[in-house]
Design a protein around this motif. Structure first.
Motif, short mmCIF file in Angstrom:
data_model
loop_
_atom_site.label_atom_id
_atom_site.label_comp_id
_atom_site.label_asym_id
_atom_site.label_seq_id
_atom_site.Cartn_x
_atom_site.Cartn_y
_atom_site.Cartn_z
N THR A 1 0.84 -1.20 0.00
CA THR A 1 0.00 0.00 0.00
C THR A 1 0.87 1.25 0.00
OG1 THR A 1 -1.78 -1.15 1.18
CG2 THR A 1 -1.77 1.25 1.28
N ALA A 2 1.88 1.26 0.88
CA ALA A 2 2.78 2.41 0.94
C ALA A 2 3.54 2.58 -0.38
CB ALA A 2 3.76 2.23 2.09
N TYR A 3 4.06 1.48 -0.90
CA TYR A 3 4.89 1.48 -2.11
C TYR A 3 4.10 1.97 -3.32
CZ TYR A 3 7.84 -0.72 -5.79
OH TYR A 3 8.61 -0.98 -6.91
N THR A 4 2.95 1.37 -3.56
CA THR A 4 2.19 1.71 -4.77
C THR A 4 1.48 3.05 -4.64
OG1 THR A 4 0.30 0.37 -4.00
CG2 THR A 4 1.88 -0.68 -5.48
N GLY A 5 0.91 3.33 -3.45
CA GLY A 5 0.21 4.59 -3.28
C GLY A 5 1.14 5.78 -3.47
N LEU A 6 2.34 5.68 -2.89
CA LEU A 6 3.29 6.78 -3.01
C LEU A 6 3.87 6.88 -4.41
CD1 LEU A 6 4.85 9.07 -1.63
CD2 LEU A 6 6.66 7.40 -1.14
N ARG B 1 4.05 10.04 -6.70
CA ARG B 1 5.15 10.29 -7.63
C ARG B 1 6.13 11.35 -7.10
NH1 ARG B 1 0.73 11.27 -10.33
NH2 ARG B 1 1.42 13.36 -10.97
N PRO B 2 6.74 11.12 -5.94
CA PRO B 2 7.65 12.12 -5.37
C PRO B 2 8.89 12.31 -6.21
CG PRO B 2 7.85 10.04 -4.19
CD PRO B 2 6.70 9.88 -5.14
N GLN B 3 9.30 13.56 -6.32
CA GLN B 3 10.52 13.90 -7.06
C GLN B 3 11.58 14.36 -6.06
OE1 GLN B 3 10.45 13.38 -10.52
NE2 GLN B 3 8.46 12.52 -9.92
N ALA B 4 12.83 14.23 -6.44
CA ALA B 4 13.92 14.67 -5.58
C ALA B 4 13.74 16.13 -5.20
CB ALA B 4 15.26 14.46 -6.29
N GLY B 5 13.88 16.42 -3.91
CA GLY B 5 13.75 17.78 -3.42
C GLY B 5 12.35 18.19 -3.04
N GLU B 6 11.34 17.40 -3.37
CA GLU B 6 9.96 17.74 -3.01
C GLU B 6 9.70 17.43 -1.53
OE1 GLU B 6 7.17 17.68 -6.93
OE2 GLU B 6 7.38 15.75 -5.90
N GLY C 1 7.20 7.41 4.36
CA GLY C 1 8.25 8.39 4.56
C GLY C 1 9.63 7.86 4.21
N GLN C 2 9.88 6.61 4.54
CA GLN C 2 11.20 6.03 4.24
C GLN C 2 11.40 5.87 2.74
OE1 GLN C 2 12.67 2.92 7.23
NE2 GLN C 2 10.46 2.89 7.60
N ILE C 3 10.33 5.47 2.03
CA ILE C 3 10.44 5.36 0.57
C ILE C 3 10.64 6.73 -0.05
CG2 ILE C 3 9.26 4.65 -1.55
CD1 ILE C 3 7.75 2.57 0.17
N ALA C 4 9.92 7.74 0.47
CA ALA C 4 10.09 9.10 -0.03
C ALA C 4 11.54 9.55 0.10
CB ALA C 4 9.16 10.05 0.73
N ARG C 5 12.15 9.25 1.24
CA ARG C 5 13.57 9.61 1.45
C ARG C 5 14.47 8.88 0.45
NH1 ARG C 5 16.33 13.09 4.40
NH2 ARG C 5 17.58 11.51 5.43
N LEU C 6 14.16 7.61 0.19
CA LEU C 6 14.97 6.86 -0.78
C LEU C 6 14.88 7.47 -2.18
CD1 LEU C 6 14.17 3.20 0.34
CD2 LEU C 6 16.38 4.35 0.49
N LYS C 7 13.78 8.16 -2.46
CA LYS C 7 13.58 8.80 -3.76
C LYS C 7 14.10 10.23 -3.78
CE LYS C 7 11.74 5.15 -5.52
NZ LYS C 7 12.47 4.37 -6.55
#
Length: 342
Positions: free
Chosen positions: A134-139, A144-149, A165-171
Protein backbone atom coordinates in the motif's frame (compact mmCIF):
# COMPACT_ATOMS: atom_id res chain seq x y z
CA UNK A 1 -1.45 -35.55 19.77
CA UNK A 2 -3.67 -33.70 17.31
CA UNK A 3 -5.69 -30.67 18.35
CA UNK A 4 -9.45 -31.20 18.09
CA UNK A 5 -10.79 -27.86 19.34
CA UNK A 6 -10.17 -24.42 17.90
CA UNK A 7 -11.50 -20.91 18.38
CA UNK A 8 -12.97 -18.13 16.26
CA UNK A 9 -14.17 -14.55 16.62
CA UNK A 10 -17.53 -13.68 15.05
CA UNK A 11 -19.22 -10.36 14.32
CA UNK A 12 -22.03 -10.28 16.91
CA UNK A 13 -23.50 -6.85 16.08
CA UNK A 14 -22.85 -3.94 13.76
CA UNK A 15 -21.11 -1.17 15.70
CA UNK A 16 -22.74 2.21 16.17
CA UNK A 17 -19.82 4.61 16.40
CA UNK A 18 -16.78 3.04 18.04
CA UNK A 19 -16.75 -0.80 18.15
CA UNK A 20 -17.24 -2.26 21.61
CA UNK A 21 -16.60 -5.65 23.17
CA UNK A 22 -20.22 -6.79 22.70
CA UNK A 23 -19.91 -6.36 18.91
CA UNK A 24 -17.68 -9.47 18.90
CA UNK A 25 -18.32 -13.03 20.04
CA UNK A 26 -15.51 -15.48 20.79
CA UNK A 27 -16.49 -19.13 20.58
CA UNK A 28 -14.95 -22.57 20.47
CA UNK A 29 -15.22 -24.69 17.35
CA UNK A 30 -14.18 -28.17 16.25
CA UNK A 31 -11.08 -28.23 14.10
CA UNK A 32 -12.35 -28.95 10.56
CA UNK A 33 -11.11 -31.74 8.31
CA UNK A 34 -9.70 -31.15 4.84
CA UNK A 35 -11.64 -32.90 2.11
CA UNK A 36 -10.65 -33.70 -1.47
CA UNK A 37 -8.93 -30.72 -3.10
CA UNK A 38 -8.58 -28.93 0.24
CA UNK A 39 -6.01 -28.27 2.95
CA UNK A 40 -6.26 -27.54 6.65
CA UNK A 41 -4.52 -24.39 7.83
CA UNK A 42 -3.47 -23.46 11.37
CA UNK A 43 -3.24 -19.71 11.94
CA UNK A 44 0.09 -18.45 13.24
CA UNK A 45 -0.32 -14.69 12.81
CA UNK A 46 -3.42 -12.51 12.30
CA UNK A 47 -3.17 -9.02 10.84
CA UNK A 48 -5.41 -6.30 12.28
CA UNK A 49 -6.01 -3.34 9.96
CA UNK A 50 -8.23 -0.22 10.01
CA UNK A 51 -10.13 -1.31 6.88
CA UNK A 52 -11.82 -4.00 8.98
CA UNK A 53 -13.98 -1.32 10.60
CA UNK A 54 -15.63 -0.77 7.21
CA UNK A 55 -16.30 -4.49 6.82
CA UNK A 56 -18.24 -4.41 10.10
CA UNK A 57 -20.68 -1.93 8.56
CA UNK A 58 -23.32 -2.73 5.98
CA UNK A 59 -22.91 0.63 4.22
CA UNK A 60 -22.10 0.42 0.49
CA UNK A 61 -18.37 -0.04 -0.06
CA UNK A 62 -15.79 -1.63 -2.34
CA UNK A 63 -16.07 -4.97 -0.51
CA UNK A 64 -18.84 -7.18 0.85
CA UNK A 65 -19.44 -6.58 4.56
CA UNK A 66 -19.00 -9.30 7.15
CA UNK A 67 -22.40 -10.81 7.94
CA UNK A 68 -23.70 -10.97 11.49
CA UNK A 69 -22.58 -14.31 12.93
CA UNK A 70 -19.78 -14.65 10.39
CA UNK A 71 -16.07 -14.96 11.20
CA UNK A 72 -14.35 -11.57 11.17
CA UNK A 73 -12.41 -11.01 7.96
CA UNK A 74 -8.63 -10.86 8.14
CA UNK A 75 -5.38 -11.81 6.48
CA UNK A 76 -3.20 -14.39 8.15
CA UNK A 77 0.06 -16.32 8.01
CA UNK A 78 -0.69 -20.00 8.53
CA UNK A 79 0.88 -23.44 8.56
CA UNK A 80 -0.46 -26.26 6.39
CA UNK A 81 -1.46 -29.00 8.84
CA UNK A 82 -2.79 -31.46 6.26
CA UNK A 83 -3.14 -31.23 2.50
CA UNK A 84 -5.16 -32.95 -0.20
CA UNK A 85 -4.37 -30.10 -2.58
CA UNK A 86 -1.72 -30.27 -5.29
CA UNK A 87 1.08 -27.77 -4.80
CA UNK A 88 0.75 -27.57 -1.00
CA UNK A 89 2.29 -29.92 1.54
CA UNK A 90 2.15 -30.36 5.29
CA UNK A 91 4.49 -27.86 6.94
CA UNK A 92 4.25 -25.20 4.22
CA UNK A 93 3.86 -21.64 5.49
CA UNK A 94 1.28 -19.62 3.56
CA UNK A 95 -0.40 -16.25 3.34
CA UNK A 96 -4.16 -16.78 3.46
CA UNK A 97 -7.46 -15.01 4.25
CA UNK A 98 -8.35 -17.24 7.22
CA UNK A 99 -10.04 -14.48 9.20
CA UNK A 100 -10.13 -14.34 12.97
CA UNK A 101 -9.89 -18.05 13.74
CA UNK A 102 -7.33 -20.62 14.77
CA UNK A 103 -8.00 -23.04 11.90
CA UNK A 104 -9.53 -22.93 8.44
CA UNK A 105 -10.07 -25.21 5.46
CA UNK A 106 -8.91 -23.77 2.14
CA UNK A 107 -9.20 -24.72 -1.52
CA UNK A 108 -6.08 -22.69 -2.29
CA UNK A 109 -7.80 -19.58 -3.63
CA UNK A 110 -6.07 -16.35 -2.54
CA UNK A 111 -3.36 -18.44 -0.86
CA UNK A 112 0.33 -18.17 -1.65
CA UNK A 113 3.40 -19.77 -0.16
CA UNK A 114 5.78 -17.76 2.00
CA UNK A 115 9.51 -18.36 1.97
CA UNK A 116 10.61 -18.35 5.66
CA UNK A 117 14.20 -17.81 4.49
CA UNK A 118 13.32 -14.42 2.96
CA UNK A 119 12.35 -12.78 6.27
CA UNK A 120 10.41 -13.60 9.46
CA UNK A 121 7.05 -14.91 8.29
CA UNK A 122 5.11 -12.22 10.18
CA UNK A 123 6.47 -9.63 7.74
CA UNK A 124 4.16 -11.09 5.07
CA UNK A 125 1.40 -9.20 6.91
CA UNK A 126 3.38 -5.99 7.32
CA UNK A 127 6.40 -4.56 5.57
CA UNK A 128 6.42 -7.34 2.92
CA UNK A 129 2.62 -7.62 2.83
CA UNK A 130 -0.45 -5.48 2.23
CA UNK A 131 0.69 -2.45 4.29
CA UNK A 132 4.06 -2.42 2.57
CA UNK A 133 2.57 -2.67 -0.88
CA UNK A 134 0.00 0.00 0.00
CA UNK A 135 2.78 2.41 0.94
CA UNK A 136 4.89 1.48 -2.11
CA UNK A 137 2.19 1.71 -4.77
CA UNK A 138 0.21 4.59 -3.28
CA UNK A 139 3.29 6.78 -3.01
CA UNK A 140 5.04 5.81 -6.22
CA UNK A 141 2.01 5.42 -8.50
CA UNK A 142 -0.09 8.36 -7.25
CA UNK A 143 2.24 10.55 -5.17
CA UNK A 144 5.15 10.29 -7.63
CA UNK A 145 7.65 12.12 -5.37
CA UNK A 146 10.52 13.90 -7.06
CA UNK A 147 13.92 14.67 -5.58
CA UNK A 148 13.75 17.78 -3.42
CA UNK A 149 9.96 17.74 -3.01
CA UNK A 150 8.17 17.76 0.36
CA UNK A 151 6.23 14.59 1.20
CA UNK A 152 3.98 14.70 4.25
CA UNK A 153 2.33 11.58 5.68
CA UNK A 154 -0.21 11.25 8.47
CA UNK A 155 -0.17 8.31 10.91
CA UNK A 156 3.56 8.32 10.28
CA UNK A 157 4.44 5.71 12.92
CA UNK A 158 1.86 3.23 11.63
CA UNK A 159 2.31 0.21 9.40
CA UNK A 160 1.77 2.15 6.16
CA UNK A 161 2.82 5.69 7.05
CA UNK A 162 6.17 4.62 8.50
CA UNK A 163 7.10 3.07 5.16
CA UNK A 164 5.80 5.94 3.02
CA UNK A 165 8.25 8.39 4.56
CA UNK A 166 11.20 6.03 4.24
CA UNK A 167 10.44 5.36 0.57
CA UNK A 168 10.09 9.10 -0.03
CA UNK A 169 13.57 9.61 1.45
CA UNK A 170 14.97 6.86 -0.78
CA UNK A 171 13.58 8.80 -3.76
CA UNK A 172 15.35 11.96 -2.66
CA UNK A 173 12.34 13.78 -1.20
CA UNK A 174 12.06 15.43 2.23
CA UNK A 175 9.76 13.42 4.52
CA UNK A 176 7.62 15.08 7.20
CA UNK A 177 5.41 12.92 9.39
CA UNK A 178 2.40 13.55 11.60
CA UNK A 179 1.97 11.22 14.58
CA UNK A 180 0.29 11.11 17.99
CA UNK A 181 2.59 11.74 20.93
CA UNK A 182 6.27 12.61 21.49
CA UNK A 183 7.40 8.97 21.69
CA UNK A 184 6.01 8.18 18.26
CA UNK A 185 7.45 11.37 16.81
CA UNK A 186 10.91 10.57 18.21
CA UNK A 187 10.72 7.10 16.66
CA UNK A 188 9.69 8.52 13.28
CA UNK A 189 12.67 10.91 13.19
CA UNK A 190 15.39 9.07 15.13
CA UNK A 191 14.71 5.48 14.02
CA UNK A 192 12.98 5.82 10.65
CA UNK A 193 14.95 8.80 9.41
CA UNK A 194 12.13 11.24 8.60
CA UNK A 195 13.30 14.85 8.37
CA UNK A 196 10.66 16.00 10.87
CA UNK A 197 7.55 14.78 12.68
CA UNK A 198 4.72 16.86 14.12
CA UNK A 199 2.72 15.73 17.16
CA UNK A 200 -0.92 16.34 16.30
CA UNK A 201 -1.85 16.14 19.99
CA UNK A 202 0.39 19.04 21.04
CA UNK A 203 -1.92 21.86 19.95
CA UNK A 204 -1.85 24.52 17.21
CA UNK A 205 -1.28 21.94 14.49
CA UNK A 206 -1.70 24.34 11.51
CA UNK A 207 1.05 26.67 12.76
CA UNK A 208 3.47 23.85 13.52
CA UNK A 209 2.89 22.22 10.13
CA UNK A 210 3.55 25.53 8.42
CA UNK A 211 6.76 25.98 10.39
CA UNK A 212 7.92 22.50 9.35
CA UNK A 213 6.99 23.09 5.70
CA UNK A 214 7.58 26.79 4.98
CA UNK A 215 7.69 26.12 1.24
CA UNK A 216 4.49 24.07 1.22
CA UNK A 217 3.73 20.40 0.55
CA UNK A 218 4.04 18.59 -2.78
CA UNK A 219 2.71 15.15 -1.78
CA UNK A 220 0.36 14.43 1.11
CA UNK A 221 -0.22 10.73 1.87
CA UNK A 222 -3.57 10.67 3.64
CA UNK A 223 -4.30 8.05 6.29
CA UNK A 224 -6.38 10.05 8.76
CA UNK A 225 -8.68 12.81 7.49
CA UNK A 226 -10.52 15.03 9.96
CA UNK A 227 -8.67 17.89 11.65
CA UNK A 228 -5.32 16.66 10.35
CA UNK A 229 -6.46 17.00 6.74
CA UNK A 230 -7.94 20.45 7.47
CA UNK A 231 -4.57 21.59 8.84
CA UNK A 232 -2.59 20.17 5.91
CA UNK A 233 -4.80 21.32 3.05
CA UNK A 234 -3.91 25.05 3.01
CA UNK A 235 -0.22 24.14 2.70
CA UNK A 236 -0.58 22.12 -0.51
CA UNK A 237 1.42 23.51 -3.41
CA UNK A 238 0.17 23.85 -6.97
CA UNK A 239 -0.01 20.44 -8.65
CA UNK A 240 0.28 18.60 -5.32
CA UNK A 241 -0.72 14.94 -5.30
CA UNK A 242 -2.80 13.42 -2.49
CA UNK A 243 -3.03 9.59 -2.38
CA UNK A 244 -5.98 8.83 -0.09
CA UNK A 245 -5.22 5.53 1.64
CA UNK A 246 -7.40 5.81 4.73
CA UNK A 247 -9.63 8.11 6.77
CA UNK A 248 -9.37 6.60 10.22
CA UNK A 249 -10.72 9.75 11.88
CA UNK A 250 -14.06 9.07 10.20
CA UNK A 251 -14.44 5.30 10.47
CA UNK A 252 -16.67 5.55 13.53
CA UNK A 253 -18.82 8.42 12.21
CA UNK A 254 -22.51 7.73 12.59
CA UNK A 255 -23.60 10.09 9.82
CA UNK A 256 -21.98 11.57 6.76
CA UNK A 257 -21.82 15.32 6.29
CA UNK A 258 -19.84 17.64 4.03
CA UNK A 259 -17.49 20.02 5.86
CA UNK A 260 -18.49 23.68 5.95
CA UNK A 261 -15.38 24.52 3.95
CA UNK A 262 -16.10 22.01 1.15
CA UNK A 263 -16.72 24.74 -1.42
CA UNK A 264 -13.43 26.43 -0.49
CA UNK A 265 -11.64 23.08 -0.77
CA UNK A 266 -13.00 22.47 -4.24
CA UNK A 267 -11.99 25.96 -5.33
CA UNK A 268 -8.43 25.18 -4.25
CA UNK A 269 -8.55 21.82 -6.04
CA UNK A 270 -9.30 23.80 -9.18
CA UNK A 271 -6.98 26.76 -8.78
CA UNK A 272 -4.01 24.73 -7.49
CA UNK A 273 -4.73 21.88 -9.96
CA UNK A 274 -4.56 19.30 -7.20
CA UNK A 275 -4.76 15.54 -7.77
CA UNK A 276 -6.74 13.74 -5.07
CA UNK A 277 -7.08 10.01 -5.66
CA UNK A 278 -8.43 7.32 -3.41
CA UNK A 279 -7.05 3.84 -3.96
CA UNK A 280 -7.23 0.24 -2.83
CA UNK A 281 -4.00 -1.75 -2.86
CA UNK A 282 -5.47 -4.30 -5.27
CA UNK A 283 -5.67 -1.53 -7.91
CA UNK A 284 -1.94 -2.06 -8.38
CA UNK A 285 -1.76 -5.86 -8.17
CA UNK A 286 0.41 -5.92 -11.30
CA UNK A 287 3.19 -4.21 -9.30
CA UNK A 288 3.45 -6.96 -6.66
CA UNK A 289 6.64 -8.52 -8.04
CA UNK A 290 8.29 -5.09 -8.26
CA UNK A 291 7.21 -4.30 -4.71
CA UNK A 292 8.49 -7.57 -3.26
CA UNK A 293 11.83 -7.21 -5.06
CA UNK A 294 12.38 -3.61 -3.99
CA UNK A 295 11.02 -3.76 -0.46
CA UNK A 296 12.73 -7.02 0.50
CA UNK A 297 15.98 -5.57 -0.81
CA UNK A 298 15.55 -2.34 1.16
CA UNK A 299 14.77 -4.26 4.33
CA UNK A 300 17.71 -6.62 3.84
CA UNK A 301 20.06 -3.68 3.25
CA UNK A 302 18.78 -1.80 6.29
CA UNK A 303 17.38 1.04 4.19
CA UNK A 304 13.82 0.44 5.44
CA UNK A 305 12.99 -0.28 9.07
CA UNK A 306 9.74 -1.51 10.57
CA UNK A 307 8.18 -2.30 13.92
CA UNK A 308 5.58 -4.87 14.96
CA UNK A 309 3.06 -4.34 17.76
CA UNK A 310 2.07 -7.82 18.95
CA UNK A 311 -0.66 -9.09 21.24
CA UNK A 312 -0.85 -12.73 22.29
CA UNK A 313 -3.71 -15.13 21.60
CA UNK A 314 -6.86 -14.88 19.51
CA UNK A 315 -8.82 -13.69 22.55
CA UNK A 316 -6.81 -10.46 22.45
CA UNK A 317 -7.95 -9.55 18.92
CA UNK A 318 -11.13 -7.53 19.71
CA UNK A 319 -9.43 -5.28 22.28
CA UNK A 320 -6.35 -4.90 20.07
CA UNK A 321 -8.54 -3.89 17.14
CA UNK A 322 -10.45 -1.34 19.19
CA UNK A 323 -7.12 0.07 20.35
CA UNK A 324 -5.84 0.21 16.77
CA UNK A 325 -8.68 2.54 15.80
CA UNK A 326 -7.63 4.88 18.62
CA UNK A 327 -3.93 4.84 17.75
CA UNK A 328 -2.88 2.60 20.65
CA UNK A 329 -0.62 0.50 18.44
CA UNK A 330 3.00 1.41 17.72
CA UNK A 331 3.82 -0.08 14.32
CA UNK A 332 2.11 -2.96 12.54
CA UNK A 333 -0.65 -4.50 14.71
CA UNK A 334 -0.42 -8.30 14.80
CA UNK A 335 -1.94 -11.06 16.90
CA UNK A 336 0.18 -14.14 17.55
CA UNK A 337 -2.53 -16.78 17.31
CA UNK A 338 -0.35 -19.88 17.60
CA UNK A 339 3.27 -20.98 17.85
CA UNK A 340 5.29 -20.98 14.66
CA UNK A 341 5.48 -24.75 14.65
CA UNK A 342 3.00 -27.22 16.10
Amino acid sequence: MSVTAGKRVLLAARPVGEPKESDFRIESMPVPTAGAGQMLLRTLWLSLDPYMRGRMSDAPSYATPVAIGQVMEGRTVSEVVASNLAGFAKGDIVFSPNGWQTHAVSDGKMVRKIDPALAPVSTALGVLGMPGMTAYTGLLEIGRPQAGEIVMVSAASGAVGSLVGQIARLKGARAVGIAGGPEKCRYVVEELGFDACIDHRAGDLPARLKAACPNGIDVYFENVGGEVFEAVFPLLNAFARIPVCGLIAHYNDTQASAPKWASSMMRNVLTKRLTIRGFIVSDFAARHADFLRDMSGWVREGKVKHREFITEGLDSAPAAFMGLLKGANFGKQLVRVGPDRA
